[in-house]
Motif scaffolding. Structure first.
Motif, PDB file in Angstrom:
ATOM      1  N   PRO A 149       0.834  -1.212   0.000  1.00 25.87           N
ATOM      2  CA  PRO A 149       0.000   0.000   0.000  1.00 25.87           C
ATOM      3  C   PRO A 149       0.865   1.256   0.000  1.00 25.87           C
ATOM      4  CG  PRO A 149       0.074  -0.971   2.188  1.00 25.87           C
ATOM      5  CD  PRO A 149       0.797  -1.918   1.284  1.00 25.87           C
ATOM      6  N   GLY A 150       0.299   2.354  -0.508  1.00 23.44           N
ATOM      7  CA  GLY A 150       1.014   3.618  -0.530  1.00 23.44           C
ATOM      8  C   GLY A 150       1.506   3.965  -1.920  1.00 23.44           C
ATOM      9  N   SER A 151       1.933   5.212  -2.097  1.00 20.47           N
ATOM     10  CA  SER A 151       2.333   5.699  -3.418  1.00 20.47           C
ATOM     11  C   SER A 151       3.807   5.466  -3.732  1.00 20.47           C
ATOM     12  CB  SER A 151       2.033   7.197  -3.529  1.00 20.47           C
ATOM     13  OG  SER A 151       2.775   7.918  -2.560  1.00 20.47           O
ATOM     14  N   ILE A 152       4.624   5.063  -2.735  1.00 19.92           N
ATOM     15  CA  ILE A 152       6.063   4.886  -2.931  1.00 19.92           C
ATOM     16  C   ILE A 152       6.442   3.421  -2.767  1.00 19.92           C
ATOM     17  CG2 ILE A 152       8.362   5.515  -2.091  1.00 19.92           C
ATOM     18  CD1 ILE A 152       7.219   8.177  -1.187  1.00 19.92           C
ATOM     19  N   LEU A 153       7.245   2.936  -3.714  1.00 19.46           N
ATOM     20  CA  LEU A 153       7.737   1.557  -3.669  1.00 19.46           C
ATOM     21  C   LEU A 153       9.249   1.574  -3.835  1.00 19.46           C
ATOM     22  CD1 LEU A 153       7.102  -1.544  -3.704  1.00 19.46           C
ATOM     23  CD2 LEU A 153       7.114  -1.363  -6.204  1.00 19.46           C
ATOM     24  N   GLN A 154       9.960   0.859  -2.958  1.00 22.80           N
ATOM     25  CA  GLN A 154      11.411   0.722  -3.086  1.00 22.80           C
ATOM     26  C   GLN A 154      11.733  -0.634  -3.699  1.00 22.80           C
ATOM     27  OE1 GLN A 154      14.085   0.384   0.429  1.00 22.80           O
ATOM     28  NE2 GLN A 154      15.201   2.098  -0.485  1.00 22.80           N
ATOM     29  N   VAL A 155      12.534  -0.609  -4.760  1.00 17.34           N
ATOM     30  CA  VAL A 155      12.936  -1.837  -5.463  1.00 17.34           C
ATOM     31  C   VAL A 155      14.433  -1.992  -5.314  1.00 17.34           C
ATOM     32  CG1 VAL A 155      13.008  -3.045  -7.661  1.00 17.34           C
ATOM     33  CG2 VAL A 155      11.046  -1.596  -7.110  1.00 17.34           C
ATOM     34  N   GLU A 156      14.871  -3.125  -4.757  1.00 13.30           N
ATOM     35  CA  GLU A 156      16.289  -3.419  -4.605  1.00 13.30           C
ATOM     36  C   GLU A 156      16.809  -4.137  -5.849  1.00 13.30           C
ATOM     37  OE1 GLU A 156      18.088  -2.375  -2.164  1.00 13.30           O
ATOM     38  OE2 GLU A 156      16.440  -1.644  -0.899  1.00 13.30           O
ATOM     39  N   LYS A 157      18.050  -3.842  -6.210  1.00 12.58           N
ATOM     40  CA  LYS A 157      18.649  -4.477  -7.379  1.00 12.58           C
ATOM     41  C   LYS A 157      18.887  -5.950  -7.094  1.00 12.58           C
ATOM     42  CE  LYS A 157      22.332  -3.923 -10.786  1.00 12.58           C
ATOM     43  NZ  LYS A 157      23.530  -3.136 -11.185  1.00 12.58           N
ATOM     44  N   ASN A 158      18.463  -6.795  -8.013  1.00 14.12           N
ATOM     45  CA  ASN A 158      18.617  -8.250  -7.887  1.00 14.12           C
ATOM     46  C   ASN A 158      18.668  -8.825  -9.293  1.00 14.12           C
ATOM     47  OD1 ASN A 158      18.335 -11.026  -7.526  1.00 14.12           O
ATOM     48  ND2 ASN A 158      16.983 -10.793  -5.755  1.00 14.12           N
ATOM     49  N   GLU A 159      19.822  -9.358  -9.680  1.00  3.96           N
ATOM     50  CA  GLU A 159      20.018  -9.799 -11.066  1.00  3.96           C
ATOM     51  C   GLU A 159      19.075 -10.924 -11.475  1.00  3.96           C
ATOM     52  OE1 GLU A 159      21.782  -8.144 -12.986  1.00  3.96           O
ATOM     53  OE2 GLU A 159      22.962  -6.937 -11.592  1.00  3.96           O
ATOM     54  N   THR A 160      18.467 -11.620 -10.488  1.00  4.91           N
ATOM     55  CA  THR A 160      17.576 -12.733 -10.824  1.00  4.91           C
ATOM     56  C   THR A 160      16.137 -12.278 -11.063  1.00  4.91           C
ATOM     57  OG1 THR A 160      17.052 -13.178  -8.501  1.00  4.91           O
ATOM     58  CG2 THR A 160      18.991 -14.273  -9.429  1.00  4.91           C
ATOM     59  N   LEU A 161      15.843 -11.012 -10.797  1.00  3.74           N
ATOM     60  CA  LEU A 161      14.471 -10.531 -10.954  1.00  3.74           C
ATOM     61  C   LEU A 161      14.170 -10.146 -12.397  1.00  3.74           C
ATOM     62  CD1 LEU A 161      13.963  -8.232  -7.825  1.00  3.74           C
ATOM     63  CD2 LEU A 161      13.073 -10.532  -8.189  1.00  3.74           C
ATOM     64  N   ASP A 162      12.944 -10.371 -12.795  1.00  8.35           N
ATOM     65  CA  ASP A 162      12.443  -9.912 -14.090  1.00  8.35           C
ATOM     66  C   ASP A 162      10.951  -9.635 -13.932  1.00  8.35           C
ATOM     67  OD1 ASP A 162      12.176  -9.201 -16.696  1.00  8.35           O
ATOM     68  OD2 ASP A 162      12.183 -11.256 -17.499  1.00  8.35           O
ATOM     69  N   LEU A 163      10.637  -8.638 -13.096  1.00  7.51           N
ATOM     70  CA  LEU A 163       9.252  -8.372 -12.714  1.00  7.51           C
ATOM     71  C   LEU A 163       8.725  -7.091 -13.356  1.00  7.51           C
ATOM     72  CD1 LEU A 163       9.408  -9.135  -8.879  1.00  7.51           C
ATOM     73  CD2 LEU A 163       8.683 -10.660 -10.705  1.00  7.51           C
ATOM     74  N   THR A 164       7.415  -6.984 -13.340  1.00  6.52           N
ATOM     75  CA  THR A 164       6.742  -5.744 -13.717  1.00  6.52           C
ATOM     76  C   THR A 164       6.016  -5.210 -12.491  1.00  6.52           C
ATOM     77  OG1 THR A 164       6.429  -6.425 -16.019  1.00  6.52           O
ATOM     78  CG2 THR A 164       4.984  -4.696 -15.185  1.00  6.52           C
ATOM     79  N   TYR A 165       6.254  -3.942 -12.193  1.00  4.45           N
ATOM     80  CA  TYR A 165       5.647  -3.305 -11.027  1.00  4.45           C
ATOM     81  C   TYR A 165       4.509  -2.404 -11.501  1.00  4.45           C
ATOM     82  CZ  TYR A 165      10.048  -4.889  -9.062  1.00  4.45           C
ATOM     83  OH  TYR A 165      11.108  -5.666  -8.686  1.00  4.45           O
ATOM     84  N   THR A 166       3.343  -2.582 -10.886  1.00 11.51           N
ATOM     85  CA  THR A 166       2.138  -1.871 -11.316  1.00 11.51           C
ATOM     86  C   THR A 166       1.590  -1.020 -10.186  1.00 11.51           C
ATOM     87  OG1 THR A 166       1.563  -3.619 -12.881  1.00 11.51           O
ATOM     88  CG2 THR A 166      -0.193  -2.109 -12.234  1.00 11.51           C
ATOM     89  N   CYS A 167       1.390   0.263 -10.478  1.00 15.87           N
ATOM     90  CA  CYS A 167       0.737   1.160  -9.533  1.00 15.87           C
ATOM     91  C   CYS A 167      -0.764   1.149  -9.813  1.00 15.87           C
ATOM     92  CB  CYS A 167       1.287   2.575  -9.658  1.00 15.87           C
ATOM     93  SG  CYS A 167       0.298   3.793  -8.743  1.00 15.87           S
ATOM     94  N   ASN A 168      -1.547   0.860  -8.783  1.00 14.07           N
ATOM     95  CA  ASN A 168      -3.005   0.863  -8.882  1.00 14.07           C
ATOM     96  C   ASN A 168      -3.524   2.097  -8.149  1.00 14.07           C
ATOM     97  OD1 ASN A 168      -3.398  -2.159  -9.841  1.00 14.07           O
ATOM     98  ND2 ASN A 168      -1.946  -2.189  -8.140  1.00 14.07           N
TER      99      ASN A 168
END
Length: 251
Positions: A149-168
């Motif tokens: 929840p909330g308007s701010i999201l912190q994403v940490e660098k991780n070479e194994t990730l391949d995600l899509t982040y969606t703001c609702n």
């Protein structure tokens, strides 16, 4: 008997404190609790003002800032052409006793949000922004089922990730989304290298073109100066004659 009375009291309490939402320019029907008694009068109030009233002799509709219509079979109140000013508390009185109360909130459709990012080598802060109005809220989701929840999201660098982040971005009646991928936040190393090379080549080419323009400008300036100097000497000394020093006036 006591249990039945308790259940009845709970039902009435729930009916009295009811939150309602409707979209702007739309309509809504408010259906109150109607007791099983002989009805002699019905009154709908909006705050302290009358909206609709009926008794055994006459049927009245009181004008307000929003058109209203009373159903004289179910005693439901329909309000149309809704604007934010139509919101407020609506109460139903049957035989002069209040049976239902509604808090109406008129909402706008939410706007499509935007995403801004602030990144360093190891992490990114994503900020989602929409046109905040009443009852709007933000939630971040991702492909793995994450929900923040909330308007701010912190994403940490991780070479194994391949995600899509969606703001609702939503309110109780509408929602809009905007997405950003992990690769947009942390491009692969080869892509970064390719980008650096492209930038370097572009800068070098721009410098070469700039140097060439400056060189041509200097050359043209010097040539113009030289021609001007030679023309000036010719005008000051007059033309040079090649007749051996003998003219008509020598004799």
């Amino acid at each position: 008997m006591k249990l039945a009375l308790l259940l009845l009291l709970l039902h009435v309490t729930q009916a009295v404190d009811t939150m309602k939402y409707a979209l702007m320019n739309g309509s809504i029907e408010l259906t109150g609790v109607v007791p099983d008694v002989q009805i002699t009068s019905v009154l709908w109030n909006w705050g302290l003002d009358k909206v609709a009233e009926w008794d055994v002799d006459e049927h009245f509709i009181f004008p307000s800032n929003c058109p209203a219509e009373l159903n004289n079979e179910t005693w439901a109140l329909t309000i149309s052409q809704l604007q934010p000013s139509c919101g407020g508390q609506y109460t139903l009185l049957i035989n002069e006793k209040e049976t239902s109360s509604f808090q109406l909130n008129v909402l706008e459709l939410v706007s499509e949000p935007s995403i801004t990012k602030e990144c360093n080598y190891s992490s990114c802060n994503l900020t989602c922004e929409g046109n905040d109005t009443s009852y709007t809220e933000y939630t971040w989701t991702d492909d793995e089922g994450g929900n923040t929840p909330g308007s701010i999201l912190q994403v940490e660098k991780n070479e194994t990730l391949d995600l899509t982040y969606t703001c609702n971005f939503s309110n109780p009646l509408s929602s809009e989304t905007r997405s950003i991928s992990y690769k947009e936040l942390f491009p692969p190393l080869e892509l970064q290298t390719r980008t650096v090379i492209i930038i370097a080549v572009t800068v070098l080419a721009s410098l070469i073109v700039l140097v060439a323009i400056i060189a041509v400008g200097i050359f043209m300036c010097r040539r113009s100066t030289k021609h001007g100097y030679e023309a000036g000497r010719t005008n000051d000394n007059g033309p040079t004659r090649d007749d051996g020093g003998f003219g008509e006036d020598s004799f």
